[in-house]
Design a protein around this motif. Structure first.
Motif, mmCIF file in Angstrom:
data_model
loop_
_atom_site.group_PDB
_atom_site.id
_atom_site.type_symbol
_atom_site.label_atom_id
_atom_site.label_comp_id
_atom_site.label_asym_id
_atom_site.label_seq_id
_atom_site.Cartn_x
_atom_site.Cartn_y
_atom_site.Cartn_z
ATOM 1 N N TRP A 33 1.413 -2.386 9.869
ATOM 2 C CA TRP A 33 1.635 -2.852 8.585
ATOM 3 C C TRP A 33 1.593 -4.432 8.865
ATOM 4 O O TRP A 33 2.175 -4.839 9.622
ATOM 5 C CB TRP A 33 2.801 -2.495 8.073
ATOM 6 N N ILE A 75 0.824 -1.290 -0.051
ATOM 7 C CA ILE A 75 0.198 -0.042 -0.017
ATOM 8 C C ILE A 75 0.955 1.185 0.039
ATOM 9 O O ILE A 75 1.978 0.939 0.529
ATOM 10 C CB ILE A 75 -0.976 0.023 1.130
ATOM 11 N N THR A 76 0.313 2.506 -0.230
ATOM 12 C CA THR A 76 0.942 3.718 -0.734
ATOM 13 C C THR A 76 1.646 3.994 0.596
ATOM 14 O O THR A 76 2.851 4.592 0.327
ATOM 15 C CB THR A 76 0.008 4.521 -0.741
ATOM 16 N N THR A 77 1.183 3.907 1.707
ATOM 17 C CA THR A 77 2.473 4.435 2.823
ATOM 18 C C THR A 77 3.584 3.479 2.911
ATOM 19 O O THR A 77 4.548 3.973 3.587
ATOM 20 C CB THR A 77 1.672 4.382 4.097
ATOM 21 N N ARG A 131 -8.404 11.238 1.284
ATOM 22 C CA ARG A 131 -7.814 10.231 0.099
ATOM 23 C C ARG A 131 -9.096 9.881 -0.700
ATOM 24 O O ARG A 131 -10.176 10.162 -0.179
ATOM 25 C CB ARG A 131 -7.042 9.401 0.716
ATOM 26 N N ARG A 180 -2.522 1.472 14.408
ATOM 27 C CA ARG A 180 -2.412 0.508 13.233
ATOM 28 C C ARG A 180 -1.255 -0.181 13.124
ATOM 29 O O ARG A 180 -0.094 0.658 13.329
ATOM 30 C CB ARG A 180 -3.221 1.107 12.035
ATOM 31 N N THR A 213 0.211 0.432 -4.661
ATOM 32 C CA THR A 213 -1.338 0.855 -4.844
ATOM 33 C C THR A 213 -1.898 1.024 -3.727
ATOM 34 O O THR A 213 -1.606 1.096 -2.542
ATOM 35 C CB THR A 213 -1.895 -0.284 -5.779
ATOM 36 N N ASN A 214 -3.189 1.467 -3.640
ATOM 37 C CA ASN A 214 -3.934 1.700 -2.496
ATOM 38 C C ASN A 214 -4.752 0.378 -1.896
ATOM 39 O O ASN A 214 -4.435 -0.642 -2.570
ATOM 40 C CB ASN A 214 -5.194 2.899 -2.538
ATOM 41 N N HIS A 215 -5.409 0.253 -0.873
ATOM 42 C CA HIS A 215 -5.822 -0.670 -0.253
ATOM 43 C C HIS A 215 -6.848 -1.633 -1.024
ATOM 44 O O HIS A 215 -6.563 -2.917 -1.313
ATOM 45 C CB HIS A 215 -6.756 -0.406 0.887
ATOM 46 N N ASN A 272 2.116 1.498 12.167
ATOM 47 C CA ASN A 272 1.716 2.415 11.021
ATOM 48 C C ASN A 272 0.639 3.379 11.487
ATOM 49 O O ASN A 272 -0.565 3.438 11.138
ATOM 50 C CB ASN A 272 1.185 1.639 9.690
ATOM 51 N N GLY A 312 -11.559 3.768 -1.566
ATOM 52 C CA GLY A 312 -10.771 2.640 -1.903
ATOM 53 C C GLY A 312 -9.482 2.631 -0.970
ATOM 54 O O GLY A 312 -8.696 1.792 -1.050
ATOM 55 N N SER A 313 -9.244 3.878 -0.523
ATOM 56 C CA SER A 313 -7.997 4.101 0.427
ATOM 57 C C SER A 313 -8.200 3.492 1.684
ATOM 58 O O SER A 313 -9.279 3.874 2.438
ATOM 59 C CB SER A 313 -7.761 5.479 0.336
ATOM 60 N N GLY A 314 -7.354 2.809 2.436
ATOM 61 C CA GLY A 314 -7.275 2.175 3.609
ATOM 62 C C GLY A 314 -7.041 3.415 4.626
ATOM 63 O O GLY A 314 -7.839 3.361 5.700
ATOM 64 N N THR A 315 -6.276 4.367 4.339
ATOM 65 C CA THR A 315 -6.228 5.880 4.921
ATOM 66 C C THR A 315 -7.637 6.233 5.148
ATOM 67 O O THR A 315 -8.134 6.567 6.529
ATOM 68 C CB THR A 315 -5.287 6.507 4.416
ATOM 69 N N SER A 359 -2.417 -2.530 5.892
ATOM 70 C CA SER A 359 -2.785 -2.196 7.148
ATOM 71 C C SER A 359 -4.001 -2.450 7.873
ATOM 72 O O SER A 359 -4.352 -2.657 9.009
ATOM 73 C CB SER A 359 -2.669 -0.736 7.382
ATOM 74 N N GLN A 360 -4.583 -3.128 6.747
ATOM 75 C CA GLN A 360 -6.043 -3.750 7.473
ATOM 76 C C GLN A 360 -6.267 -5.182 6.777
ATOM 77 O O GLN A 360 -6.189 -5.156 5.395
ATOM 78 C CB GLN A 360 -7.166 -2.912 6.902
HETATM 79 P P1 PGA Z 1 -3.927 3.346 1.236
HETATM 80 O O1 PGA Z 1 -3.238 2.711 2.635
HETATM 81 O O2 PGA Z 1 -3.024 3.920 0.519
HETATM 82 O O3 PGA Z 1 -5.162 2.473 0.728
HETATM 83 O O4 PGA Z 1 -4.782 4.803 1.881
HETATM 84 C C1 PGA Z 1 -2.463 3.046 3.334
HETATM 85 C C2 PGA Z 1 -2.473 2.634 4.703
HETATM 86 O O5 PGA Z 1 -3.542 1.823 5.167
HETATM 87 O O6 PGA Z 1 -1.705 3.027 5.476
#
Ligand code: PGA
Length: 226
Positions: A185, A18-20, A113, A183, A46-48, A82, A116-119, A66-67
């Motif tokens: 990773w 994931i991006t982070t 964000r 959270r 890529t994103n989550h 993370n 679809g992003s986990g953030t 992260s999830q």
């Molecule tokens: P994301 O995930 O790029 O989908 O936001 C990043 C993260 O969960 O740390």
């Protein structure tokens, strides 16, 4: 002998992160490749949601996110924290305040964000728990772009603390209650999948590197958050 075994470790390692994690994983690949010159790496960032799609299609050896996916049978192991923090421009009016209430975030233009992003999911979950509705001024599909937008004065956001490690010159972390969002990773792969020797070697390497990172950066973070 161990040295001979090292030479035998050959082949490809396909990683999707994931991006982070792009602030952490690529930096580690240099030393890893020096240790195992026979291993070639393909890295996708890529994103989550993108990670979940790749996992369903079985495109990679290992995934970092992260999830832990809820609807897939996976093997997972947390390896590094993370946490997510509230980020504002360095001269923000709340920059010097302590214990800012989470409700105060409703008054700030917010940069979010993409779906679809986990953030985004983690932020939304915390805001829902506390009945917070922020004014989303801008939606951006990149942590880097969000940092630049914050520095440019467009609003505040919540980002993984790892995204701030390279530079914290124009930005600051606000001391808001309920933050950081805790959270980790995770290294993940589908259950029942036989990991290659290359992938297993990488897992061991990553666990060790995470341990060293923890020892080294505790000081860096303390410094950055002062
Ligand atoms: P994301 O995930 O790029 O989908 O936001 C990043 C993260 O969960 O740390």
């Amino acid at each position: 002998k161990v040295a001979d075994l090292k030479g035998l470790k050959q082949g490809q390692l396909r990683l999707a992160v994931i991006t982070t994690a792009k602030y952490f994983i690529p930096r580690l690949l240099g030393p890893f490749c020096q240790l195992y010159p026979g291993i070639d790496i393909a890295l996708q960032v890529t994103n989550h949601e993108g990670i979940l799609e790749r996992m369903s299609a079985n495109l990679d050896d290992l995934y970092i996110l992260s999830q832990v996916p809820e609807h897939m049978d996976v093997n997972y192991q947390p390896f590094l924290e993370n946490p997510m923090v509230v980020v504002a421009p360095i001269n923000h009016r709340l920059a010097k305040e302590k214990k800012i209430s989470i409700q105060q975030l409703e008054d700030e233009p917010f940069i979010m964000r993409e779906p679809g992003s986990g953030t985004r999911r983690s932020i939304q979950k915390l805001f829902d728990e506390h009945n917070i509705t922020v004014k989303v001024k801008l939606e951006l599909g990149s942590n880097e772009a969000i940092k630049q937008a914050i520095a440019g004065g467009l609003g505040i956001s919540v980002l993984s603390r790892h995204t701030l490690l390279p530079e914290l010159a124009d930005l600051t972390i606000l001391d808001v209650e309920h933050f950081p969002i805790k959270r980790d990773w995770y290294m993940v792969y589908p259950n029942g999948k036989q990991l290659s020797i290359v992938a297993r070697t990488y897992c061991e390497y990553l666990l060790d590197a995470a341990k060293q990172f923890n020892q080294k950066t505790i000081g860096v973070y303390a410094e950055a958050e002062r």
